[in-house]
Scaffold this active site. Structure first.
Site, short mmCIF file in Angstrom:
data_model
loop_
_atom_site.label_atom_id
_atom_site.label_comp_id
_atom_site.label_asym_id
_atom_site.label_seq_id
_atom_site.Cartn_x
_atom_site.Cartn_y
_atom_site.Cartn_z
N GLU A 1 -6.17 124.49 -80.56
CA GLU A 1 -6.62 124.74 -81.93
C GLU A 1 -5.98 125.99 -82.53
OE1 GLU A 1 -10.91 124.58 -82.02
OE2 GLU A 1 -10.90 122.39 -81.80
N GLU B 1 -9.80 116.58 -77.61
CA GLU B 1 -11.16 117.11 -77.53
C GLU B 1 -12.03 116.25 -78.43
OE1 GLU B 1 -11.51 121.39 -77.47
OE2 GLU B 1 -13.35 121.30 -78.66
#
Length: 825
Positions: free
Chosen positions: A438, A541
């Site tokens: 991220e 994820e």
């Protein structure tokens, strides 16, 4: 010459080499390399010490510790610390170890290897600076040879600086939390992480195994060096061998490359994780100078834009979980047995892949994944040059800290990425290298006009509370990291776990990757598959929702998913006293949660059925919209609640069978079909009648699985159930003892909450206590703990070379229980 002819020629040459050596196997020489576990006998001081690396400072009053050691888990929990790292303390601390270096080491090379120190470590030997390492997850090695006092005492000192306690978004631990090793070799030796094993051809008929060995000559002698390579099967039998002799100049290094054929290999896969061993031996003047053994697997894989992961010619859907590195009551201190207990649960659930969130794990983690059969996404970083916000007073609450690894990234990022690859590249379990998690998260810190939540009023490249950097900077950093990875391994794809796919598409970040990870972005799978037909897409994820799995399972082009998370973890906490995340399939101490059984119904091939009764007070109107309520209604694995006036009790049932039959006190209530394999759930209102309910899972009309909900009596006694009855390796191993309160029939009482004290005598000691309650502030180093849901764990560690330890648990109302654990060398 076509590909088939080239392969045939290479195979014939490799087989000929093996045949020529078959009559003269390599001798079983004495070990030339000594690898000594260096965990015991350290001194520890919490707090800074002026000139702490010198012998002039006495450490007699310092505390004696054995490694691995995490001082943060010792507590206390405090609202004054950071929520991101679990409200546990950081600080500065020193470790020192005095050891003898015998005169027989003269002429040898002596090095020290740290598997991991969190963080900003600096190491000295006899007052001489060896080096510093800012990243807390890298393994590193220093040469002690020039500074050793042979025939006398030597002082190794390590300063660890974690004074910035809010330096991460999740729990890190503090200190020398992984193993330390002392390596002794001759001056001609294999370089650190200098053996590289690949299997360029791996099919059922045969495999070609390539072994590259990097040899260092660090003495003054010149002359020929022989490198011999042998391949052993799992029984330790030599099945292929070859050798090469080449001249070596003094103080130079040379790469030796060998290839041998292995007929009818056992191909490594999650279902059949067969392993081989490459033995690399170095001979100088006919004498063994060094030897290293490398475990590896023979397998072939690639990622397809249309079919995802293709392993050994077969499409494999990734059924993965993300995990952080802490181990409950042990904190960050790494012990292989504690992790293995959790990994075996994942295997039972049907998990076939692990994502290392968001950093390299201990070396033994990959050994376990190789042996147990897990695919691995090995990940390097949670941040690059810009610091993410680390919350200090609750999840996404309060003033954020911007301290962290990004402060050292410009100097160390490429080195740490390449060192991860260099250390881990021989593990067959690893199929993906991830260079970031991220990093593109909107406005934390990179932002882009085409990304979600773009705010043009936020200053860029600022140190303000809400600082942002232009996402246009990311591709240049990304290219540098990709090059660092591919420098040492070109056999695996490079990926990232992306959070803002529109921004990463616009900047070109996504297109630079071999495989593209989508974090909680399932809605873009089909759009991007059409827009970028050559892109490999998978869920890096994902939430535990059934829809997220359905999108991965029903679209052949989606490689699979990694759930957030496999187990509860410390840090990323809410308001104090909460100190961890409850997102796991397993709780903080490794006990199965209800969602673990739901995932087992989705992923496991073994027939199963599970049931839990909704507790009194549950909103029964939620039965009609059970998918939204799944796992959120309070429930228990019991039948019969005190003062329960309900006429019927909703029961939540998970099964991968065709149908489930319910029997109330022996009489059938009928059979219901599990109609949707992507939502393998039944909600059944069972008449509220004392006794027991049985649920029978059926396939093809045959009963193949059974689960019972029965009445639970009053707390009667304590039980102790260790996962290991014998500990070995002189203090390196731990055993986890599950502590439970049961009724007269031996059933766990799920609402029992007595406080239980522990005493360990004999050849061991208590290493930690935990109960899975993320709001219980009892330090892991306490001697007593309040049980949660009728259970807890006590982790014990051997403290002597051999003997027996006795663990005694006592509660005033329930008496005492004991268990004995043997300790062997």
């Amino acid at each position: 010459m076509n590909k088939r002819e080239i392969l045939s020629k290479l195979t014939s040459q490799a087989l000929l080499g093996a045949v020529l050596l078959a009559g003269a196997r390599m001798p079983a020489d004495a070990q030339a390399r000594e690898r000594q576990l260096f965990d015991q006998g350290w001194r520890f001081h919490l707090g800074d010490v002026r000139e702490g690396q010198t012998a002039a400072v006495s450490d007699r009053s310092w505390r004696e510790v054995d490694l691995p050691h995490d001082w943060s888990i010792e507590g206390p929990f405090s609202a004054e610390n950071a929520s991101g790292t679990g409200y546990l303390p950081g600080g500065v601390a020193w470790y020192r170890k005095t050891f003898q270096a015998p005169a027989t080491m003269r002429g040898m090379k002596v090095s020290i290897r740290f598997d991991g120190v969190y963080r900003d470590s600096t190491v000295w030997i006899n007052g001489a600076l060896l080096g510093s390492r800012p990243y807390g997850y890298s393994s590193f090695e220093y040469d002690l040879t020039p500074h050793l006092r042979l025939g006398g005492a030597n002082l190794l000192a390590v300063r660890v600086d974690r004074s910035a306690v809010a330096d991460s978004r999740f729990y890190t631990g503090s200190g020398i939390y992984r193993h330390v090793w002392l390596n002794v070799t001759g001056p001609v030796r294999i370089a650190p992480w200098g053996v590289y094993v690949t299997t360029p051809v791996a099919v059922e008929k045969e495999a070609l195994v390539s072994v590259e060995t990097r040899v260092l000559s660090e003495g003054e002698t010149e002359g020929p060096v022989t490198v011999a390579t042998a391949i052993l099967n799992e029984r330790g039998e030599e099945i292929a061998a070859t050798r090469t002799e080449e001249p070596m100049a003094a103080r130079h290094e040379r790469l030796f490359a060998h290839q041998v054929a292995v007929p009818r290999p056992e191909l490594w896969s999650p279902e059949h994780p067969g392993l081989y061993t490459a033995v690399s031996r170095i001979y100088v003047a006919g004498k063994l100078a060094d030897e290293e053994r490398t475990r590896f697997g023979i397998r072939a894989f690639y990622f397809s834009p249309e079919r995802g992961l293709i392993l050994n010619g077969r499409a494999v859907k990734i059924k993965g979980v993300c995990i952080h590195h802490d181990l409950g009551a042990l904190g960050a201190a790494f012990f292989e047995e504690a992790l293995e207990r959790r990994l075996k649960s994942f295997k039972q659930i049907g998990v076939n892949a692990i994502r290392c969130s968001h950093n390299p794990m201990a070396p033994e983690f990959y050994d376990l994944c190789d042996r147990l059969g897990f695919l691995v996404m090995d990940e390097a970083f949670d941040e690059w040059t810009g610091g993410k916000r680390k919350w200090v007073s609750g999840r996404n609450n309060g003033t954020a800290s911007l301290r962290g690894y990004h402060e050292a990234f410009e100097e160390w990022g490429a080195r740490d990425a390449s060192d991860m690859v260099l250390r881990d590249r021989n593990h067959p379990s690893i199929v993906l290298w991830s260079i970031g998690n991220e990093i593109d998260y909107p406005d934390d810190p990179f932002t882009h006009p085409r990304g979600r939540g773009f705010d043009p009023s936020v200053p860029r490249q600022s140190t303000a509370k809400k600082a942002s950097l232009s996402a246009d900077l990311m591709p240049a950093i990304e290219r540098r990291l990709i090059a660092a990875v591919k420098q040492f391994d070109g056999t695996r794809p490079v990926t990232m776990a992306l959070a803002d796919i529109d921004a990463s598409n616009a900047t070109g970040v996504a297109n630079l990757l071999d495989v593209v990870g989508y974090n909680y972005l399932e809605q873009f799978y089909e759009r991007d598959h059409q827009a970028y037909p050559g892109r490999v897409i998978y869920g890096s994820e994902n939430s535990r929702s059934l829809d997220a799995w359905r999108r991965a399972a029903t679209n052949e082009f989606v490689g699979g998913q990694f759930l957030w998370t496999g187990m509860d973890f410390l840090g990323e906490a809410g308001r104090f006293p909460n100190h961890g995340s409850s997102s796991g399939l397993l709780d903080l101490q490794g006990f199965w949660k209800r969602d673990a059984y739901l995932r087992q119904a989705l992923w496991s091939k073994q027939p199963m059925v599970y049931a839990a009764a909704w507790s009194p007070g549950a909103d029964e109107s939620r039965m009609a919209n059970w998918q939204r309520s799944l796992g959120r209604v309070p429930a228990a694995e019991r039948w019969g609640f005190a003062d329960d006036s309900r006429k019927s009790v909703p029961v939540e049932i998970y099964s991968n069978c065709d149908s489930v039959e319910a029997l109330l006190n022996g009489r059938s209530l009928g059979e219901k079909t599990v109609s949707d394999r992507f939502a393998p759930v039944l909600i059944w209102a069972i008449p509220n009648e004392p006794g027991k309910v049985e649920f029978i899972g059926k396939k093809g009309g045959a009963s193949v699985a059974r689960f019972e909900l029965g009445s639970v009596g009053q707390p009667y006694r304590i039980t102790l159930s260790p996962d290991l009855k014998t500990l070995k390796n002189g203090g390196r191993q731990v055993a986890t003892i599950e502590v439970a309160v049961v009724d007269r029939d031996g059933k766990r009482v799920p609402d029992a909450t007595p406080t239980v004290g522990f005493e360990v005598t004999g050849a061991g000691r208590l290493a930690g206590l935990g109960n899975g309650d993320l709001s219980d502030g009892t330090p892991a180093t306490a001697r007593e703990i309040k049980l949660y849901q009728g259970r807890a764990v006590a982790v014990v560690r051997s403290g002597a070379p051999s003997g027996e330890m006795t663990v005694r648990a006592t509660s005033p109302a329930l008496g005492a229980a004991e268990v004995a654990i043997a300790v062997e060398r």
